[in-house]
Design a protein around this motif. Structure first.
Motif, PDB file in Angstrom:
ATOM      1  N   HIS A 208      11.922  26.399 -30.928  1.00  0.00           N
ATOM      2  CA  HIS A 208      12.374  26.720 -29.554  1.00  0.00           C
ATOM      3  C   HIS A 208      12.075  25.596 -28.554  1.00  0.00           C
ATOM      4  O   HIS A 208      11.641  25.843 -27.418  1.00  0.00           O
ATOM      5  CB  HIS A 208      11.796  28.064 -29.089  1.00  0.00           C
ATOM      6  CG  HIS A 208      10.300  28.143 -28.984  1.00  0.00           C
ATOM      7  ND1 HIS A 208       9.476  28.327 -30.073  1.00  0.00           N
ATOM      8  CD2 HIS A 208       9.472  28.101 -27.911  1.00  0.00           C
ATOM      9  CE1 HIS A 208       8.220  28.384 -29.674  1.00  0.00           C
ATOM     10  NE2 HIS A 208       8.193  28.250 -28.349  1.00  0.00           N
ATOM     11  N   CYS A 209      12.360  24.362 -28.942  1.00  0.00           N
ATOM     12  CA  CYS A 209      12.026  23.211 -28.100  1.00  0.00           C
ATOM     13  C   CYS A 209      12.767  23.231 -26.761  1.00  0.00           C
ATOM     14  O   CYS A 209      12.223  22.832 -25.729  1.00  0.00           O
ATOM     15  CB  CYS A 209      12.332  21.912 -28.836  1.00  0.00           C
ATOM     16  SG  CYS A 209      11.484  21.739 -30.425  1.00  0.00           S
ATOM     17  N   ALA A 210      14.018  23.697 -26.771  1.00  0.00           N
ATOM     18  CA  ALA A 210      14.807  23.688 -25.542  1.00  0.00           C
ATOM     19  C   ALA A 210      14.238  24.625 -24.489  1.00  0.00           C
ATOM     20  O   ALA A 210      14.486  24.432 -23.288  1.00  0.00           O
ATOM     21  CB  ALA A 210      16.258  24.063 -25.849  1.00  0.00           C
ATOM     22  N   SER A 211      13.478  25.640 -24.900  1.00  0.00           N
ATOM     23  CA  SER A 211      12.961  26.592 -23.917  1.00  0.00           C
ATOM     24  C   SER A 211      11.998  25.928 -22.938  1.00  0.00           C
ATOM     25  O   SER A 211      11.874  26.364 -21.795  1.00  0.00           O
ATOM     26  CB  SER A 211      12.281  27.769 -24.617  1.00  0.00           C
ATOM     27  OG  SER A 211      11.158  27.336 -25.350  1.00  0.00           O
ATOM     28  N   PRO A 224      23.417  25.844 -18.944  1.00  0.00           N
ATOM     29  CA  PRO A 224      24.389  25.439 -19.970  1.00  0.00           C
ATOM     30  C   PRO A 224      24.740  23.956 -19.841  1.00  0.00           C
ATOM     31  O   PRO A 224      24.906  23.436 -18.739  1.00  0.00           O
ATOM     32  CB  PRO A 224      25.609  26.324 -19.657  1.00  0.00           C
ATOM     33  CG  PRO A 224      25.061  27.482 -18.895  1.00  0.00           C
ATOM     34  CD  PRO A 224      23.908  26.939 -18.102  1.00  0.00           C
ATOM     35  N   GLY A 225      24.827  23.282 -20.974  1.00  0.00           N
ATOM     36  CA  GLY A 225      25.181  21.870 -20.968  1.00  0.00           C
ATOM     37  C   GLY A 225      24.045  20.930 -20.643  1.00  0.00           C
ATOM     38  O   GLY A 225      24.253  19.718 -20.551  1.00  0.00           O
ATOM     39  N   HIS A 226      22.837  21.467 -20.441  1.00  0.00           N
ATOM     40  CA  HIS A 226      21.697  20.607 -20.083  1.00  0.00           C
ATOM     41  C   HIS A 226      20.517  20.791 -21.038  1.00  0.00           C
ATOM     42  O   HIS A 226      19.366  20.561 -20.654  1.00  0.00           O
ATOM     43  CB  HIS A 226      21.257  20.888 -18.644  1.00  0.00           C
ATOM     44  CG  HIS A 226      22.251  20.464 -17.618  1.00  0.00           C
ATOM     45  ND1 HIS A 226      22.365  19.167 -17.168  1.00  0.00           N
ATOM     46  CD2 HIS A 226      23.226  21.172 -16.981  1.00  0.00           C
ATOM     47  CE1 HIS A 226      23.333  19.089 -16.279  1.00  0.00           C
ATOM     48  NE2 HIS A 226      23.884  20.289 -16.151  1.00  0.00           N
ATOM     49  N   ALA A 227      20.795  21.185 -22.255  1.00  0.00           N
ATOM     50  CA  ALA A 227      19.723  21.340 -23.230  1.00  0.00           C
ATOM     51  C   ALA A 227      18.989  20.023 -23.434  1.00  0.00           C
ATOM     52  O   ALA A 227      19.613  18.960 -23.531  1.00  0.00           O
ATOM     53  CB  ALA A 227      20.292  21.833 -24.558  1.00  0.00           C
ATOM     54  N   PHE A 228      17.671  20.104 -23.422  1.00  0.00           N
ATOM     55  CA  PHE A 228      16.779  18.965 -23.681  1.00  0.00           C
ATOM     56  C   PHE A 228      16.782  17.933 -22.551  1.00  0.00           C
ATOM     57  O   PHE A 228      16.311  16.813 -22.729  1.00  0.00           O
ATOM     58  CB  PHE A 228      17.122  18.283 -25.016  1.00  0.00           C
ATOM     59  CG  PHE A 228      17.187  19.228 -26.168  1.00  0.00           C
ATOM     60  CD1 PHE A 228      16.045  19.822 -26.665  1.00  0.00           C
ATOM     61  CD2 PHE A 228      18.400  19.553 -26.765  1.00  0.00           C
ATOM     62  CE1 PHE A 228      16.092  20.728 -27.726  1.00  0.00           C
ATOM     63  CE2 PHE A 228      18.474  20.442 -27.828  1.00  0.00           C
ATOM     64  CZ  PHE A 228      17.317  21.038 -28.310  1.00  0.00           C
ATOM     65  N   ASP A 229      17.288  18.305 -21.355  1.00  0.00           N
ATOM     66  CA  ASP A 229      17.284  17.390 -20.210  1.00  0.00           C
ATOM     67  C   ASP A 229      15.953  17.374 -19.480  1.00  0.00           C
ATOM     68  O   ASP A 229      15.795  16.663 -18.489  1.00  0.00           O
ATOM     69  CB  ASP A 229      18.388  17.766 -19.217  1.00  0.00           C
ATOM     70  CG  ASP A 229      19.759  17.281 -19.650  1.00  0.00           C
ATOM     71  OD1 ASP A 229      19.852  16.600 -20.690  1.00  0.00           O
ATOM     72  OD2 ASP A 229      20.749  17.584 -18.954  1.00  0.00           O
ATOM     73  N   GLY A 230      14.974  18.147 -19.950  1.00  0.00           N
ATOM     74  CA  GLY A 230      13.659  18.184 -19.321  1.00  0.00           C
ATOM     75  C   GLY A 230      13.458  19.436 -18.486  1.00  0.00           C
ATOM     76  O   GLY A 230      14.411  19.992 -17.934  1.00  0.00           O
ATOM     77  N   GLY A 231      12.214  19.896 -18.396  1.00  0.00           N
ATOM     78  CA  GLY A 231      11.901  21.089 -17.620  1.00  0.00           C
ATOM     79  C   GLY A 231      10.490  21.019 -17.080  1.00  0.00           C
ATOM     80  O   GLY A 231       9.846  19.963 -17.125  1.00  0.00           O
ATOM     81  N   VAL A 232      10.004  22.134 -16.550  1.00  0.00           N
ATOM     82  CA  VAL A 232       8.634  22.232 -16.027  1.00  0.00           C
ATOM     83  C   VAL A 232       7.971  23.431 -16.682  1.00  0.00           C
ATOM     84  O   VAL A 232       8.523  24.536 -16.663  1.00  0.00           O
ATOM     85  CB  VAL A 232       8.615  22.386 -14.496  1.00  0.00           C
ATOM     86  CG1 VAL A 232       7.182  22.533 -13.999  1.00  0.00           C
ATOM     87  CG2 VAL A 232       9.286  21.187 -13.825  1.00  0.00           C
TER      88      VAL A 232
END
Length: 433
Positions: A208-211, A224-232
């Motif tokens: 579940h890396c994208a979470s 949508p369309g921004h998987a793996f673009d970074g998060g917090v």
């Protein structure tokens, strides 16, 4: 409007019909039947190979990290998970029949994994990443069930969640699921080799890396369309996994696999924050799993402009500001022993120059601030990943001065702004957790 007038008004009838239909649809979406409880299965009812496979699945899914409170028993829940909508407390997943999952059948456990529905029928919050776990194989789900059902039962009830209205109304999750949940086992692709296919299944499903490494929209779904673009996550920036080629030294498969298994990479730095316990779990699984994850992630990379690939260590571009001069003094006093250019730790401990650090070269100072505030706690004999905390040593202004110096000295990227205000904000966030 009276009942008679409503009956005579076609528009009112249509609106009423739509409302009734919407209510029926909502009811169907929200309703989930309970699955009958069972007597806790005997640990001896599971064979050793299945339990061993389950240990691998649980480690790859990072389950113990989220379901173990600080100072608590493994898998007994109670860990507070901070979200933009309030705090969710992880549940007890030990086989305790009263407060855990001891009365859950494999059928109930599978439904929770695939659909985000508890045994008694209530909907689970997506802090539990069932939108990714749903892609796990039946074999992996059964193995995870066997492993958890053979852990020590712990009687522990998690605190009540503290979510803002109306998000504390669980039935609304049915609409969230309609938008984001695509249940079912994911099949391996046919266009790549076996390692890439294994990595795809792990990254998109169990891992579940994208979470964590994707931005969320206003209702907490992955954009949508921004998987793996970074998060917090928990006050830390989870860097974009599709821009690893933009690092001062682009990541290689060997470096990424080493980082995931050991928590450090000789040309990039050490894991910290929420990522550090993930690496400790991955250290227990077969190396082939981690190499497959690394291979798949590196296949996701976006094109990087040539100048970004060849950033050199700056050689003192212009005079230092007053803040940077104060920061240089602090660096010499507290940091140079490990991070200075002549520090023995760089050669003996494979510590990279700060010029290669992901935190130092990031768009924001958030992770660098977190590192200075909290450091990396001592973990047994693994001292290579240790860093003392300076949150109780330096003021917000001093930390801002220190990081202003580090950014100017070790990175060729633009200077960070408002560092002191960001330090104060992050301190406040950390204190609230």
């Amino acid at each position: 409007m009276t009942r008679v007038s409503i009956m005579r008004n076609p528009l009112a009838l249509a609106v009423a019909g739509v409302a009734i239909a919407a209510a029926l649809v909502a009811g169907l979406l929200m309703w989930r039947p309970a699955i009958a409880p069972i007597s806790p299965p005997s640990p001896s009812s599971f064979d050793s190979q299945t339990k061993l496979a389950g240990a691998r699945v649980i480690a790859l899914g990072d389950c113990i990290v989220c379901h173990t409170a600080k100072g608590g028993k493994p898998f007994a829940g109670g860990l507070p998970l901070a979200t933009p909508f309030g705090t969710i407390y992880a549940t007890n997943i030990t086989p305790d029949p009263g407060t855990g999952i001891g009365t859950w059948s494999l059928e109930a456990f599978t439904r929770a994994i695939r659909q985000g529905v508890s045994r008694d029928g209530h909907l689970l919050y997506p802090a539990f990443p069932y939108i990714h776990f749903t892609h796990m194989s039946d074999t992996d789900i059964a193995a995870a069930y066997a492993y958890l059902m053979t852990r020590e039962p712990v009687a522990a009830t998690a605190p009540a969640n503290a979510l803002m209205f109306p998000l504390n109304f669980r039935p609304l999750l049915a609409f969230w699921n309609a938008l984001f949940l695509r249940p079912g086992e994911q099949q391996a692709g046919a266009a790549k080799d076996a390692e890439w296919n294994r990595g795809q299944l792990l990254v998109n499903g169990l891992g579940h890396c994208a979470s964590c490494h994707s931005p969320l929209n206003m209702i907490g779904g992955e954009q949508p369309g921004h998987a793996f673009d970074g998060g917090v996550v928990d006050g830390w920036d989870a860097p974009a996994l599709n821009m690893l080629g933009a690092a001062p030294k682009p990541w290689t498969k060997a470096q990424l696999a080493a980082y995931l298994r050991t928590g450090r990479a000789s040309e990039h730095g050490a894991a910290a924050g929420p990522m550090l316990p993930v690496t400790r779990d991955l250290a227990t699984v077969p190396a082939a799993d981690v190499e497959a994850i690394a291979a798949y992630i590196l296949s996701l990379q976006k094109p990087v402009a040539a100048p970004d690939r060849a950033r050199a260590i700056p050689a003192g571009a212009g005079p230092m500001t007053a803040a940077q001069q104060r920061g240089a003094t602090l660096f010499a006093a507290s940091c140079a022993q490990c991070h200075g250019n002549a520090a023995p730790m760089q050669s003996l401990g494979q510590r990279p120059t700060l010029a290669f650090s992901t935190a130092v070269n990031a768009d924001t100072p958030r992770n660098a601030i977190q590192m200075v505030l909290g450091g990396i706690a001592w973990h047994g004999e693994d001292t290579l990943n240790y860093m003392p905390a300076f949150g109780n040593v330096y003021t917000d202004e001093q930390i801002a001065d220190l990081l202003s110096y580090v950014r100017a000295t070790y990175s060729q990227r633009r200077a960070w702004t408002d560092i002191e205000a960001t330090v104060a904000k992050i301190r406040k966030e950390n204190d609230a957790r």
